[in-house]
Design an enzyme around this catalytic site. Structure first.
Site, PDB file in Angstrom:
ATOM      1  N   CYS A  87       0.661  -1.598   0.358  1.00 44.71           N
ATOM      2  CA  CYS A  87      -0.148   0.026  -0.375  1.00 44.71           C
ATOM      3  C   CYS A  87       0.718   1.209   0.366  1.00 44.71           C
ATOM      4  O   CYS A  87       0.589   2.538  -0.776  1.00 44.71           O
ATOM      5  CB  CYS A  87      -1.047   0.151   1.054  1.00 44.71           C
ATOM      6  N   HIS A  89      -2.952   6.163   4.452  1.00 45.05           N
ATOM      7  CA  HIS A  89      -1.945   6.656   4.890  1.00 45.05           C
ATOM      8  C   HIS A  89      -1.300   7.793   4.289  1.00 45.05           C
ATOM      9  O   HIS A  89      -1.739   8.497   3.023  1.00 45.05           O
ATOM     10  CB  HIS A  89      -0.340   5.234   3.669  1.00 45.05           C
TER      11      HIS A  89
END
Lengths: 338, 338
Positions: free
Chosen positions: B130, B243
Site C-alpha cells: 500500500c 496512509h
C-alpha cells in the site's frame, strides 16, 4: 547560604507555564518568591507552588520589579511587548516564544548542546522550538564525532504543543466521532485533528514551507552549526503529548550504528531505547513525563554512503519547552550569568 | 457481446476483500459469477454483491475450478498455498500479499506506472504494498522528467492497513482512554495505538529495518527503476484509514515546483491539492473513499541542489490495495492478457 531568586512565570496558566511551575518544584530550583503572570482572563486564578496557593496576576510592564528570572511562555506578542520591560527591571528573561530566537544579539540555547552561547547575553535568552530541541540534543554527539552534513526530518507532533485547548479539542472530537456524530467542530485547528494527520503547523510562506519547518532549519543551524543543511516536513498527529521525529542524517565521516548507540548512550539528556526485535523503541505514551529525549530505530541509511536513520521522541512540554527553559536558568546560575 | 469473468475473492470478509467487492461493483467490472472465499471461520457468512446475497465459502485448493480471475487478500501463507492452485485451474491470480512481490517471474504492477510488466506473466501478478503504490504513482511522472536519484520517506500509516480488527482496537482503546480507564488492552498491536505513534510495521530484521520499510525500498525499485536509492521509516498512527507520507526526493535534473505541479496535475491517478495558505493540502479524513492519490505541500528542498518535498495521501484500502488489484485486472482484460 545559597542564593534564591524571585521567579516570574509569564503564561503561568498555559500548558507550558504549568509544566514550568511543576519542574521548578521537582528540581528544587532556588525560588525565593514565585510570581505567576497571565492575561487578564486568568487574573485572580490561583495556582499551587510548593504546597502554597499563589494568586495569578495580570502581566503588565510593571510586573517585573524585583524579579531576577522571568520565564516567558505566552506567545510572541506578549514576549515582544513585555520581555524588554522585564530586562529593564533587571530580570533575565528566558523566552519560549519565537520572538527573539533568530536575533543575533540573543543566545538560542539547549544546555546540553551550546551552553557557551549564554556568555555575554544581554538579558534575553531564547528557548528553541520544541521540535528543534529534541533533535539537536541527539544530533550534537553525532556531529562531534562524524560532522553532520544534511538532515531530512519529518515530525509527528502532539497537540499539547498548541496548548491545553488543543488537548481538549482532540478529546472532544475523538469522543464525538466515536459516538457517531457527523458535525465535528474545529476551533483550535483549521480541520479535524482526531483520527487525522494535519501537515500544517504555524503559518505558511510563499515557499510553501510552514514557519515550524523554517524554525527547524534555522534554529538547528544557529544552535549546532550553521553549515548543516536541513529540510523539514512538520505534521500534527492525534497524540496528546510528546513529539516524534523520523530523522535522516547524512554525515561527512562514516559512523557505524554501534558507534552511534555507544556515543548516544553516554550523551547528556539522551536515552537510547533501541532493540526493535524485542519491541523496544521510543513512543509518545511512554516518553510523556520524562525529562530525557529518547532515541531508537537507529539504522544505517543504505541509500547513501554516510547515512543514518533515527526515531526521536521527546516530551515537548518538558524538554521541548519548560524543562529546557529551567535548565537554561540553572546553567546561568552555575556559571554566574544571572 | 462483451466477455464476462468468473471472479474469486480470497479473503472476502476482510477490510481489503470487502473493498474489492465494492470496487468491482462501482466500476461495473464484467463479473459473470462472484465467488467470495475466506477461512473456515467465515464459512457460511453472506456478502452482498450487486444486490444479490452470496454465501462465503471456505477457500481450498479445489475452490478455483472455472475461475478466470482470483483476487487474493488473505495474507502471505494463504497466497503461498492457494495461488499456485488457482493458476493450475487456469485462473489469473492478482495477489495482494507479500508472497510473490520480489519473485523475478512475477510482475509487480501499478497500472499507471508499469503496465507493460504484465506482458508475459505466468499466472500470478503481485499487487504492491500500500505505502509503495501511492508513492510510485506520484514519483513516476517526476522520474520521467527529472530522473529520481534518491528518496527518503517517512510514513504515517492508518490502522485499516492491518485489518478490520485494528480499526476496532483503535476505537475501543480511544474510548477507554477518554473514559479514564487505566488498563488499556492491546490485542492487534504490541502497544497502544490510540493517541500514540508506533514506529513498527511488520517484522524487524537484523539491520533494524522493518519489513514494511524494506518493501518500500525493493518494490519501488522493481516497479519504477532499480537505480533509485530509497530509505524509509514506517510508522503507524492513530488514523482509521488512508496512509500519509512525507517524501523527500532528490532528482538528477533540476525541476521547478511549478513544473512538478504541472506534470502531476496531468498524471493519471493523481490529484494535486496544493495551496497551503488557502488551507489546501491532502489529509486522510478527506482522501478516504477516493480513488486518486492526493499530493500537496510540494516544495523545493533547499538543502540540496535538486530536491523536492512532497506530502502524499492515499486510501490504502482502495488505491493501496483493492482498487489497484482491480485496475490490474482491467488492464489485463484490455490488453488481452486474461
Amino acid at each position: 547560604m545559597k542564593k534564591k531568586y524571585n521567579v516570574a512565570i509569564v503564561g503561568a496558566t498555559g500548558a507550558v507555564g504549568q509544566t514550568m511551575l511543576q519542574i521548578l518544584e521537582e528540581r528544587n530550583f532556588p525560588v525565593n518568591n514565585i510570581l505567576p503572570l497571565a492575561s487578564s482572563r486568568s487574573n485572580g486564578n490561583v495556582i499551587k507552588f510548593c504546597g502554597k496557593e499563589v494568586k495569578v496576576q495580570e502581566a503588565s510592564p510593571s510586573s517585573f520589579s524585583g524579579i531576577d528570572i522571568a520565564l516567558f511562555s505566552a506567545g510572541k506578542s506578549v514576549s515582544t511587548e513585555l520581555a524588554p520591560e522585564a530586562v529593564k527591571h533587571g530580570a533575565v528573561v528566558i523566552d519560549n516564544s519565537n520572538a527573539f530566537r533568530l536575533d543575533n544579539e540573543v543566545p538560542l540555547v539547549v544546555p546540553e548542546v551550546n551552553p557557551e552561547d549564554l556568555r555575554g547575553h544581554k538579558g534575553i535568552i531564547a528557548n528553541p522550538n520544541c521540535s528543534t530541541i529534541q533533535m539537536v540534543v541527539v544530533l550534537k554527539p553525532i556531529h562531534d564525532v562524524a560532522k553532520v552534513k544534511r538532515v531530512v526530518v519529518s515530525t509527528y507532533q502532539a497537540v499539547s504543543g498548541t496548548g491545553l485547548e488543543a488537548i481538549e479539542e482532540l478529546k472532544t472530537q475523538s469522543k464525538a466521532i466515536l459516538e457517531g456524530e457527523k458535525a465535528i467542530k474545529n476551533e483550535v485547528y483549521p480541520y479535524q485533528i482526531a483520527f487525522n494527520t494535519l501537515p500544517h503547523i504555524d503559518v505558511f510562506d510563499d515557499t510553501g514551507y510552514s514557519l515550524e519547518e523554517w524554525k527547524m532549519v534555522h534554529e538547528t543551524r544557529k544552535i549546532l552549526d550553521d553549515t548543516i543543511a536541513v529540510t523539514a516536513t512538520t505534521v500534527r498527529v492525534p497524540v496528546m503529548n510528546c513529539h516524534s521525529e523520523a530523522v535522516n542524517v547524512e554525515t561527512y565521516e562514516k559512523i557505524s550504528v554501534e558507534k552511534v548507540r555507544e556515543i548516544l548512550a553516554k550523551a547528556p539528556g539522551v536515552k537510547v531505547e533501541d532493540a526493535p526485535k524485542e519491541l523496544k523503541y521510543p513512543m509518545p505514551i511512554y516518553v510523556s513525563g520524562k525529562d530525557d529525549v529518547y532515541v531508537g530505530r537507529i539504522r544505517e541509511d543504505f541509500s547513501i554512503d554516510c547515512g543514518l536513520n533515527l526515531w526521536i521522541v521527546g516530551d515537548n512540554l518538558r524538554k521541548g519547552a519548560a524543562l529546557n527553559a529551567v535548565q537554561i536558568a540553572e546553567t546561568m546560575i552555575k556559571d554566574n550569568l544571572i
